[in-house]
Design an enzyme around this catalytic site. Structure first.
Site, PDB file in Angstrom:
ATOM      1  N   LYS A 232      30.583  34.309  31.045  1.00 43.19           N
ATOM      2  CA  LYS A 232      29.628  34.638  32.096  1.00 43.19           C
ATOM      3  C   LYS A 232      28.226  34.281  31.615  1.00 43.19           C
ATOM      4  CE  LYS A 232      32.749  36.365  34.813  1.00 43.19           C
ATOM      5  NZ  LYS A 232      33.047  35.765  36.134  1.00 43.19           N
ATOM      6  N   ASP A 260      30.027  30.623  34.025  1.00 47.00           N
ATOM      7  CA  ASP A 260      30.125  31.183  35.382  1.00 47.00           C
ATOM      8  C   ASP A 260      28.884  32.026  35.670  1.00 47.00           C
ATOM      9  OD1 ASP A 260      30.814  32.441  37.744  1.00 47.00           O
ATOM     10  OD2 ASP A 260      32.730  33.217  37.021  1.00 47.00           O
ATOM     11  N   GLU A 286      30.270  27.438  37.185  1.00 42.76           N
ATOM     12  CA  GLU A 286      30.958  28.045  38.326  1.00 42.76           C
ATOM     13  C   GLU A 286      29.977  28.889  39.136  1.00 42.76           C
ATOM     14  OE1 GLU A 286      34.669  29.713  37.165  1.00 42.76           O
ATOM     15  OE2 GLU A 286      34.619  31.275  38.701  1.00 42.76           O
ATOM     16  N   GLU A 312      35.664  30.867  44.939  1.00 37.47           N
ATOM     17  CA  GLU A 312      36.281  32.198  44.970  1.00 37.47           C
ATOM     18  C   GLU A 312      35.687  33.083  46.058  1.00 37.47           C
ATOM     19  OE1 GLU A 312      34.564  33.722  40.926  1.00 37.47           O
ATOM     20  OE2 GLU A 312      34.931  35.478  42.168  1.00 37.47           O
ATOM     21  N   ASP A 335      41.041  31.485  46.076  1.00 42.99           N
ATOM     22  CA  ASP A 335      41.316  32.873  45.733  1.00 42.99           C
ATOM     23  C   ASP A 335      42.420  33.332  46.678  1.00 42.99           C
ATOM     24  OD1 ASP A 335      39.868  35.618  44.498  1.00 42.99           O
ATOM     25  OD2 ASP A 335      40.873  35.905  46.416  1.00 42.99           O
ATOM     26  N   HIS A 362      40.820  30.821  41.181  1.00 42.66           N
ATOM     27  CA  HIS A 362      40.203  32.038  40.678  1.00 42.66           C
ATOM     28  C   HIS A 362      41.267  33.126  40.565  1.00 42.66           C
ATOM     29  CE1 HIS A 362      38.290  36.045  41.687  1.00 42.66           C
ATOM     30  NE2 HIS A 362      37.627  35.701  40.611  1.00 42.66           N
TER      31      HIS A 362
END
Lengths: 452, 452
Positions: A232, A260, A286, A312, A335, A362
């Protein structure tokens, strides 16, 4: 012999994951992973099976929406609003019935106003659609990925709602994609059963984890056979650079490290941040910006050297269509529970195949790994026909609450064998985590809340 | 002296409009116009007023989400989910407090997952934000349009959430727009009070009305002073052509006739249909395709000769941003209750002003005319500075249920004078139309439903 859906039951299930900062990222600092969990009940034993089903005499369909805590009760209310479309209906068993159910749920002439086809009401439709697929696949005695992969191209096309898609994908074009992938289906099914499907892991990289935990978990992931991990980003720029450089050092140059941002940047900021991170060779960025921002993603993709991944939180097939039309993303991240279930994800798989963009689903949350593995495996067998540049996200949270949890071996998802959608949560897990009345939550109530 | 919001009350209010096919269109054949109606209660008389407020001693804020029937209870649940952000909070009275409330409601770290910023949860935030504006304007003793138009450019900019907008509109650019419109504010306020704001009417053109009713209502609209009417299209192509030609014959060449497809076409179909209707000189084609389809709207605009209008279902400011960036629409149709209230609509007005695209608000439904007139009038006074090519939709439904209903004179909205947002529904209307327990609905229950 026909059976009927006799009831739709919804449980508000929540796990107190925020206590460990599992799942923390730039936009979601304190998620309590939750599910509005749906059970479709039917009226008797399946005559084709000659005996009791898995959950008792009458087969059931299980599905859910994933949320991160507050508002899970709103999702449950939205599922309840779909009851008249489901209860009393013959159990859907084939493509025709599953297509009709999906269209009825997404095109209710009054409920449609609340979206249309987005947000709470659309996710609720997805939960019910997915529960119906779980039920139909169980009655067919197959896992969902094989149930889907056993349908003809014509049956698969009949599952899709092409409304608002035909400027990018017509039914004939979809049929051509599916027919091109027909010859190798049996061989690819065999390879999936033998080898599984490549996974990557996000477990090392939550934003709330300290550097030591990040490095340790990254090294463990590589030792377990993963060839891609994800971090992240979106905190202070110095923190992002330090974390990525530590991870790169820990895993070496040959492991892919995706990053992400969970939507937290504006376009210019995303370009600046990714330019700063590029020397550490991130594999993709992402959700660099708003999931609604097709043109913003295209600008980010054009403005810096790192590949873009998103989807996602893309609300529906129409947003995915535009991401592909605009060349806005290098990877399509479906997703299982954000759009209206299997049917709409099939449309998205077909769009991605036509545009030649790899689908990297995802997952994580509650049960999203369990569901989405079926869609990626079906895509390999019957749509794209390839696993190249494709990986399914894996997060090692909460699988112990499922009756048929995902199995990861050497960095691969093992193909599920049990009939259904791997969606069934264990009865004890449901009972313990019901919100707010389950014991897990009662134990966390303050004296003021309990009135003691 | 500070006051506190002591309670948030939500009513599920529905009107059985589907019985007359009022409001019927290509996607919404049978709407029961409804509102999840919000009341913010406070803890005492306003000391500044020195006496009882309009609704009793303690001032109240009123707001609502508009829906078309089923699912209104889901909206009510979503409003309830916002309670912790509102109850116990000091009554917001100024730009700083109204900006903070808006940001808290739209960025709850867990609720955000259910959108983000779209659909049920976003409309719920809009209802509460608008109720807060109603309350603040009442305490200031001004209608919302004048309350807004009395704020400085800096205060107005502080109300906006620029996240995900800065590639199209920065705070400095917004400030420049507002400063450019500052000099003429007083003069334009005077003109509004004297002349009102141009309206157009959709009342003649509902898809469920027969030809005679269409022609009669079109002629009546012109006699009443309207210079623009609107017809619903999207049925059989022969019906659309016949209805438009009848309307054109009825009103003559000088009245503008807009047409509205309510999202029902794909891109190629929209181009084909509008090419067929073009000889009858339609003024704009509204919602030719999916409201999520920015690129689709751009393709429709480029592919046929009629101007494009859209926005009533655009989920948030980020979709509006892209419609403007892509040159996808000739008119921006804000809706008072689809996005997160006054604050987000201010962002959209500023975007439209920067791109030089006229704002022609969507209205109708329950109370949407009452709300949106304030935004258009504020836009004229303090943002765009012009009424040229701008009209507010008017539909003559259900105004009798409001305490301060819109007034139309000679095809113009009369500027509201009463303090607040014109949002207050009459207590008897609320009592009669509560769903399902109000007498209007009890009278419609079948013997099975009532158990008699």
């Amino acid at each position: 012999m026909s059976q009927t859906v006799t009831d739709l039951v919804v449980h508000d299930i929540r796990f107190p994951t925020s206590e460990q900062l599992d799942g923390s990222d730039a936009m979601n600092p304190d998620p309590d992973y939750s599910a509005a969990y749906v059970v479709l009940r039917t009226d008797g034993p399946d005559p084709a099976r000659g005996g009791p089903g898995q959950e008792g005499e009458a087969p059931e369909g299980h599905g859910f929406c994933f949320t991160i805590g507050r508002g899970n009760e709103v999702m449950a209310a939205a599922v309840e609003a779909l009851r008249p479309h489901v209860v009393g209906r013959p159990v859907p068993r084939d493509a025709a019935a599953l297509g009709d159910l999906y269209r009825d749920l997404t095109h209710d002439s009054q409920l449609r106003w609340l979206g249309p086809e987005k947000g709470v009401t659309h996710m609720a439709a997805g939960a019910v659609v997915n529960a119906a697929w779980d039920l139909a696949a169980k009655l067919a005695g197959q896992p969902v990925w094989r149930f889907l992969a056993g349908m003809t191209p014509e049956e698969l096309v009949s599952l899709v709602d092409f409304r608002h898609l035909t400027d990018a994908l017509t039914p004939d074009e979809a049929l051509a994609v599916l027919r091109a992938a027909e010859p190798g289906r049996a061989e690819r099914t065999g390879r999936l059963l033998a080898e599984g499907y490549p996974a990557y892991t996000t477990s090392p990289g939550w934003l709330g984890y300290d550097d030591d935990k990040l490095v340790r978990l990254a090294q463990e992931a590589v030792a377990e056979g993963f060839t891609q991990i994800k971090l992240k980003v979106g905190g202070d720029i110095e923190d992002d650079v330090r974390r990525l450089s530590l991870a790169r050092e820990a895993v070496g140059p040959d492991i892919r490290i995706a990053v992400d941002a969970n939507q937290c940047w504006d376009v210019a900021e995303a370009v600046e941040r990714m330019t700063a991170l590029a020397p550490y060779d991130p594999y993709w960025i992402e959700e660099p910006t708003s999931p609604d921002d097709v043109l913003g993603h295209a600008a980010v993709r054009a403005g810096q050297p790192v590949k873009v991944a998103t989807g996602e939180h893309a609300a529906n097939r129409i947003v995915f269509k535009q991401l592909l039309q605009a060349g806005a993303t290098d990877f399509v991240q479906i997703d299982a529970a954000r759009v209206a279930g299997v049917n709409e994800n099939l449309a998205i798989l077909l769009l991605a195949a036509k545009y030649g963009v790899p689908v990297c689903p995802h997952a994580g949350g509650v049960g999203l790994c369990e569901l989405v593995q079926h869609l990626a495996m079906f895509d390999y067998v019957a749509v794209s026909g390839t696993r190249e540049d494709r990986v399914i996200e894996y997060v090692d949270h909460l699988h112990e609450h499922f009756a048929d949890p995902v199995v990861i071996e050497a960095g691969h998802y093992v193909a599920p064998r049990a009939p259904g959608f791997s969606a069934r949560m264990l009865p004890a897990s449901i009972a313990d985590h019901r919100y707010p009345e389950g014991p897990v939550w009662q134990a966390r109530r303050t004296p003021e809340e309990t009135g003691r």
